[in-house]
Design a protein around this motif. Sequence first.
Motif, short mmCIF file in Angstrom:
data_model
loop_
_atom_site.label_atom_id
_atom_site.label_comp_id
_atom_site.label_asym_id
_atom_site.label_seq_id
_atom_site.Cartn_x
_atom_site.Cartn_y
_atom_site.Cartn_z
N PHE A 64 12.87 -10.35 -15.24
CA PHE A 64 12.94 -9.74 -14.12
C PHE A 64 13.98 -8.67 -13.85
CE2 PHE A 64 11.68 -8.69 -9.59
CZ PHE A 64 10.71 -8.93 -9.30
N ALA A 65 15.13 -9.36 -13.93
CA ALA A 65 16.43 -8.60 -13.45
C ALA A 65 16.56 -7.41 -14.74
CB ALA A 65 17.73 -9.34 -13.80
N GLU A 66 16.40 -7.67 -15.66
CA GLU A 66 16.26 -6.49 -17.10
C GLU A 66 15.19 -5.45 -16.62
OE1 GLU A 66 17.89 -9.23 -20.68
OE2 GLU A 66 15.84 -9.13 -20.18
N GLN A 67 14.31 -5.79 -16.15
CA GLN A 67 13.17 -4.86 -15.91
C GLN A 67 13.69 -3.90 -14.73
OE1 GLN A 67 10.37 -4.00 -17.15
NE2 GLN A 67 9.35 -5.67 -18.26
N LEU A 68 14.22 -4.71 -13.76
CA LEU A 68 14.66 -3.66 -12.51
C LEU A 68 16.00 -2.91 -13.12
CD1 LEU A 68 15.24 -6.13 -9.66
CD2 LEU A 68 13.84 -4.12 -9.86
N MET A 69 16.71 -3.19 -13.97
CA MET A 69 17.85 -2.35 -14.40
C MET A 69 17.33 -1.09 -15.39
SD MET A 69 20.69 -2.89 -12.95
CE MET A 69 19.62 -2.74 -11.46
N HIS A 70 16.51 -1.72 -16.27
CA HIS A 70 15.69 -0.58 -16.85
C HIS A 70 15.11 0.38 -16.23
CE1 HIS A 70 13.65 0.93 -20.38
NE2 HIS A 70 12.61 1.14 -19.56
N MET A 71 14.40 0.24 -15.05
CA MET A 71 13.92 1.14 -14.22
C MET A 71 15.02 1.87 -13.50
SD MET A 71 10.82 -0.44 -12.18
CE MET A 71 11.07 -1.99 -11.85
N ALA A 72 16.21 1.36 -13.35
CA ALA A 72 17.34 2.12 -12.68
C ALA A 72 17.86 3.02 -13.65
CB ALA A 72 18.42 1.14 -12.00
N VAL A 73 18.00 2.61 -14.95
CA VAL A 73 18.88 3.50 -15.86
C VAL A 73 18.13 4.58 -16.21
CG1 VAL A 73 18.32 2.58 -17.95
CG2 VAL A 73 20.43 3.47 -17.85
N VAL A 74 16.84 4.36 -16.27
CA VAL A 74 16.00 5.56 -16.72
C VAL A 74 15.56 6.41 -15.41
CG1 VAL A 74 13.50 6.07 -17.42
CG2 VAL A 74 14.68 4.10 -18.57
N MET A 75 15.73 6.17 -14.25
CA MET A 75 15.66 6.71 -13.02
C MET A 75 16.91 7.77 -13.18
SD MET A 75 14.47 4.74 -9.69
CE MET A 75 14.12 3.14 -10.12
N ASP A 76 18.08 7.28 -13.28
CA ASP A 76 19.24 7.86 -13.55
C ASP A 76 19.21 8.99 -14.74
OD1 ASP A 76 22.46 8.42 -13.24
OD2 ASP A 76 21.97 7.72 -15.44
N LEU A 159 6.29 -6.37 -13.15
CA LEU A 159 7.06 -7.21 -12.25
C LEU A 159 6.00 -8.13 -11.49
CD1 LEU A 159 10.17 -5.31 -11.21
CD2 LEU A 159 10.03 -6.81 -12.95
N ILE A 160 4.99 -7.42 -10.97
CA ILE A 160 3.78 -7.63 -10.28
C ILE A 160 3.10 -8.95 -11.21
CG2 ILE A 160 1.55 -7.43 -9.48
CD1 ILE A 160 2.64 -4.97 -8.50
N VAL A 161 3.27 -8.82 -12.72
CA VAL A 161 2.62 -9.85 -13.63
C VAL A 161 3.79 -10.98 -13.61
CG1 VAL A 161 2.18 -10.56 -15.94
CG2 VAL A 161 1.25 -8.29 -14.87
N TYR A 162 4.85 -10.62 -13.43
CA TYR A 162 5.92 -11.87 -13.48
C TYR A 162 5.74 -12.61 -12.33
CZ TYR A 162 8.79 -9.73 -17.26
OH TYR A 162 9.27 -8.96 -18.50
N LEU A 163 5.51 -11.98 -11.05
CA LEU A 163 5.08 -12.72 -9.69
C LEU A 163 4.00 -13.47 -9.92
CD1 LEU A 163 5.75 -9.89 -7.29
CD2 LEU A 163 7.31 -11.85 -7.58
N ARG A 164 2.88 -12.97 -10.49
CA ARG A 164 1.57 -13.83 -10.74
C ARG A 164 1.85 -15.05 -11.72
NH1 ARG A 164 -1.97 -12.82 -6.74
NH2 ARG A 164 -2.35 -10.45 -6.67
N LEU A 165 2.62 -14.95 -12.81
CA LEU A 165 2.94 -15.89 -13.73
C LEU A 165 3.70 -17.16 -12.82
CD1 LEU A 165 4.29 -13.96 -16.76
CD2 LEU A 165 2.09 -15.08 -16.36
N HIS A 166 4.39 -16.58 -11.91
CA HIS A 166 4.95 -17.78 -10.92
C HIS A 166 4.19 -18.13 -9.73
CE1 HIS A 166 8.70 -18.02 -13.28
NE2 HIS A 166 8.75 -16.71 -13.25
N HIS A 167 2.88 -17.83 -9.77
CA HIS A 167 2.12 -17.99 -8.71
C HIS A 167 2.79 -17.53 -7.37
CE1 HIS A 167 -0.03 -20.54 -11.41
NE2 HIS A 167 1.13 -21.21 -11.90
N ILE A 168 3.31 -16.37 -7.41
CA ILE A 168 3.69 -15.64 -6.19
C ILE A 168 2.76 -14.52 -5.89
CG2 ILE A 168 5.75 -14.47 -4.90
CD1 ILE A 168 7.50 -15.94 -7.02
N ALA A 169 2.15 -14.36 -4.89
CA ALA A 169 1.11 -13.36 -4.45
C ALA A 169 2.31 -11.99 -4.17
CB ALA A 169 0.62 -13.61 -3.16
N PRO A 170 2.16 -11.00 -4.93
CA PRO A 170 2.77 -9.71 -4.69
C PRO A 170 2.40 -9.07 -3.22
CG PRO A 170 0.90 -9.36 -6.31
CD PRO A 170 0.71 -10.78 -5.80
N PRO A 171 3.63 -8.37 -2.97
CA PRO A 171 3.20 -7.56 -1.76
C PRO A 171 1.98 -6.85 -1.96
CG PRO A 171 5.51 -7.17 -2.33
CD PRO A 171 4.82 -7.93 -3.41
#
Length: 177
Positions: A64-76, A159-171
């Motif tokens: 999950f953390a790597e996904q966030l940083m991947h998005m951040a670096v590509v935004m940059d 990331l939403i799939v990751y939430l679902r894999l942990h049985h967490i309802a996404p926003p």
Amino acid sequence: MEKYVILVLFLLLSICPKGTGQEDPFLRDFLVRWDQSKAYLLAVAEAMPEAHYFQAPFDEGKSFAEQLMHMAVVMDWHAFSKFGGSEAPIRWEDFQVTGKNKAQLIQETAREFDRAKELIKEFDPDKLDETTSYAAFSRTRRQFLLLLADHVTHHRAQLIVYLRLHHIAPPNYINFQ
């Protein structure tokens, strides 16, 4: 005297920069959507407990953390190098996960949204049709903005799939339209 005032006003208007991104309909609409995309991604990021941030769902996947940083670096990179025209290489080393906690990762991601927004707000709309390259493709600066938004959407969905894999309802997406 009145002729001189008019002449000075005319000269000032002729040297002032053209309108900024906020005045261009495409850029204005993009910025509204960009803010909504940021809010939704940050809500998704907040929903994942920190205990699951550094776990990849499968061996070849990103955490999950790597996904966030991947998005951040590509935004940059997309915003400043491709859209903005600096043509700088992608800065992988500046967006590492190691040694960061959930709050820091979210803060870095938010910062990249904000940095891109400021660039877009000040962008000269007359340059939207200029082209630059990406791999074997040639794209307009307008297309790079759309690619930037698509990339965020693509990885946010993961990331939403990751939430679902942990049985967490996404926003709820509806709240961020």
